[in-house]
Every structure is written in C-alpha cells, then in structure tokens.
Design an enzyme around this catalytic site. Structure first.
Site, short mmCIF file in Angstrom:
data_model
loop_
_atom_site.label_atom_id
_atom_site.label_comp_id
_atom_site.label_asym_id
_atom_site.label_seq_id
_atom_site.Cartn_x
_atom_site.Cartn_y
_atom_site.Cartn_z
N THR A 68 0.41 4.64 -6.27
CA THR A 68 -1.18 4.46 -6.69
C THR A 68 -0.83 4.46 -5.02
O THR A 68 -2.06 5.42 -4.68
CB THR A 68 -1.77 3.89 -7.29
OG1 THR A 68 -1.43 2.70 -6.69
CG2 THR A 68 -1.08 3.50 -8.89
N ARG B 257 25.44 2.35 0.38
CA ARG B 257 23.87 2.44 0.38
C ARG B 257 24.30 3.60 2.36
O ARG B 257 23.19 3.90 2.69
CB ARG B 257 24.49 1.04 0.60
CG ARG B 257 22.92 1.13 1.80
CD ARG B 257 22.13 0.36 1.73
NE ARG B 257 21.86 -1.30 2.58
CZ ARG B 257 21.90 -2.33 3.70
NH1 ARG B 257 21.02 -2.59 2.36
NH2 ARG B 257 22.30 -2.91 4.20
N MET C 186 11.26 0.36 -3.37
CA MET C 186 11.49 -0.98 -3.77
C MET C 186 12.76 -0.95 -3.53
O MET C 186 13.83 -1.79 -4.17
CB MET C 186 11.64 -0.67 -4.77
CG MET C 186 10.39 -0.87 -5.78
SD MET C 186 9.31 -1.81 -4.91
CE MET C 186 9.10 -2.39 -6.89
N ILE D 57 15.53 -1.94 0.22
CA ILE D 57 15.25 -2.60 1.71
C ILE D 57 16.77 -1.64 1.80
O ILE D 57 17.57 -1.75 1.59
CB ILE D 57 15.92 -4.26 1.02
CG1 ILE D 57 15.42 -5.01 0.65
CG2 ILE D 57 17.11 -4.61 2.34
CD1 ILE D 57 15.38 -6.51 0.77
N HIS E 285 2.93 -4.34 2.40
CA HIS E 285 3.81 -5.40 1.31
C HIS E 285 2.62 -6.38 0.38
O HIS E 285 1.16 -6.55 1.29
CB HIS E 285 3.81 -6.47 2.41
CG HIS E 285 4.90 -7.63 2.04
ND1 HIS E 285 5.79 -7.54 1.11
CD2 HIS E 285 3.71 -9.15 0.86
CE1 HIS E 285 5.90 -8.88 0.27
NE2 HIS E 285 4.99 -9.58 0.43
N GLU F 176 -4.91 -2.76 -0.59
CA GLU F 176 -3.89 -1.85 0.26
C GLU F 176 -3.43 -0.34 0.09
O GLU F 176 -3.97 0.64 0.34
CB GLU F 176 -2.58 -1.65 -1.50
CG GLU F 176 -1.86 -3.20 -1.31
CD GLU F 176 -1.06 -3.11 -2.08
OE1 GLU F 176 -0.08 -2.08 -2.97
OE2 GLU F 176 -0.84 -4.36 -3.37
C1 GRF Z 1 2.87 -2.05 -4.24
O1 GRF Z 1 2.10 -3.36 -5.35
C2 GRF Z 1 3.47 -1.97 -2.96
O2 GRF Z 1 2.68 -3.07 -2.22
C3 GRF Z 1 4.20 -2.70 -3.78
O3 GRF Z 1 5.12 -1.96 -4.66
C4 GRF Z 1 3.58 -1.74 -5.12
C5 GRF Z 1 3.50 -0.75 -5.62
O4 GRF Z 1 2.97 0.16 -6.45
N1 GRF Z 1 5.55 -3.29 -3.21
P1 GRF Z 1 2.96 2.20 -6.45
O5 GRF Z 1 3.75 2.87 -6.79
O6 GRF Z 1 2.09 2.54 -4.85
O7 GRF Z 1 1.66 2.06 -7.32
#
Ligand code: GRF
Length: 202
Positions: A15, A68, A93, A95, A112, A183
């Site tokens: 999103t 990695r 997702m 690091i 974040h 966001e």
């Molecule tokens: C969001 O809450 C972002 O802040 C976090 O992961 C989520 C990702 O959502 N790091 P999307 O894949 O952008 O819908």
C-alpha cells in the site's frame, strides 16, 4: 532536468508503494520516477501493483539465495540495472547488513510506523509496533520516514507525522489509521524531497 530514478523495495501488500505510484501520477512526486519495484518475496502483491502500471517488477527471492551476502549482491545488481540512485524501503521486511547500507549513504529511505525513537529498532515491525504502543498506553503515535544506516531505524529523520490513538483501538485499527493519516502522506512527500535535493546537488 532529468528525473532521479527510484527503486522501491517491498515484501508484502504494497500500500505504501501504491501511495508512491499515485503520487507520481498526481504530480506530487515530480523530481523522481519509480524505475523498478524489487521484492524479496515472489508472492508479494506489491509486484502486481507495479506490473499493473507498467513498472519493472523484479523478484530477488531470499529463499533461493545461498546466504545474506548472495542475496544482497543480487539486490544491488537489481538496483544498479534499474539505474536507481534513490532506494525506498516500503514495507521491506528484511534488515540489511552494514556493508549494504554503507553503499547508499543518505540515498536509501525507510518508512517506520511509529514516532522514532519510540517503538523502533530490532523486533519492532508490522503489528508488533502498534501492539507495543497500545501496551505502553501512549496517546499519540505516528510514522517516521528516515534515511537508512547500519542501525535499524537509526538513520537521520526526514519527516514525521503524529496520529492520535482512539479509545478501543486494536493493533489492526491503529495500523490502518497510521497508514491512512501518516504513512501514505509523508512517504511520497519525503521521496519528492530527497529526489529534489539530489537533483539540485548534481
Ligand atoms: C507499513 O506499516 C510499513 O510502515 C511497515 O510495513 C507496512 C507495509 O505495508 N514497515 P505495505 O506493504 O506498504 O502495505
């Protein structure tokens, strides 16, 4: 002036990527253009969002990489072949190692879902962030866009926006409101700012 090329790294629903695509369409992002969307997960719906608007969608499957180092080498190759000079982590997702982040000083940005320095760092991702905010009992949370360095969620802050916590919020309702009210607004604005600053410094 030529536009700065942007690579967006994703893992899931995308999103935030959609907010970037819409912002480019609407002229909110005009100093940069999304050149590629790169996912570590072949099933990420974000890849569909990219394909739907004709943006190159690339998967660097973490599970198909030896380790990695191998994964990050392939990620760098995908970023380079897109010609991207700004990298956006939009719900990515994983690091990244210090060696990797050092390649893109003040060129890689992350969103974040809290007001850093609260509820951030290792282990604070996805719904865990909102669970922690509710458990603590804070009345205001929000989102932060920041540059990425070797410290998880530790790089220089670019933009923040606050969101009120409502009575009866659950981690899920709070997550949704933080996305809608913070966001999806500050990520495109920050990307435009970073691209404009970069274009001006060339
Ligand atoms: C969001 O809450 C972002 O802040 C976090 O992961 C989520 C990702 O959502 N790091 P999307 O894949 O952008 O819908």
């Amino acid at each position: 002036m030529s536009k700065v090329k942007i690579a967006v790294l994703v893992s899931g629903g995308g999103t935030n990527l959609q907010a970037l695509i819409d912002a480019e369409r609407d002229g909110i992002i005009y100093s940069g253009e999304i050149a590629a969307v790169i996912s570590d997960n072949p099933g990420a719906y974000a890849l569909e969002r990219a394909r739907a608007v004709g943006i190159a969608a690339v998967c660097v499957d973490r599970k198909a990489c030896a380790d990695r180092t191998d994964f990050e080498a392939k990620l760098s190759a995908a970023i380079d072949s897109a010609g991207a000079s700004v990298i956006v982590l939009a719900g990515f997702m994983r690091i990244l190692s210090a060696d990797f982040t050092a390649k893109y000083p003040e060129r890689m940005i992350n969103i974040h879902p809290s007001l850093i320095p609260s509820f951030c760092g290792e282990g604070f991702y996805g719904l865990h962030v909102h669970e922690a905010a509710l458990a603590y009992g804070v009345k205001v949370t929000g989102a932060t866009v920041h540059f990425v360095n070797e410290v998880p969620d530790g790089g220089r802050i670019i933009m923040q926006r606050a969101v009120d916590i409502a009575d009866g919020d659950t981690p899920e309702t709070l997550q949704r409101r933080v996305m809608e009210q913070a966001e999806w607004i500050i990520l495109p604005l920050s990307v435009e700012k970073v691209c404009a600053d970069m274009a001006a410094s060339k």
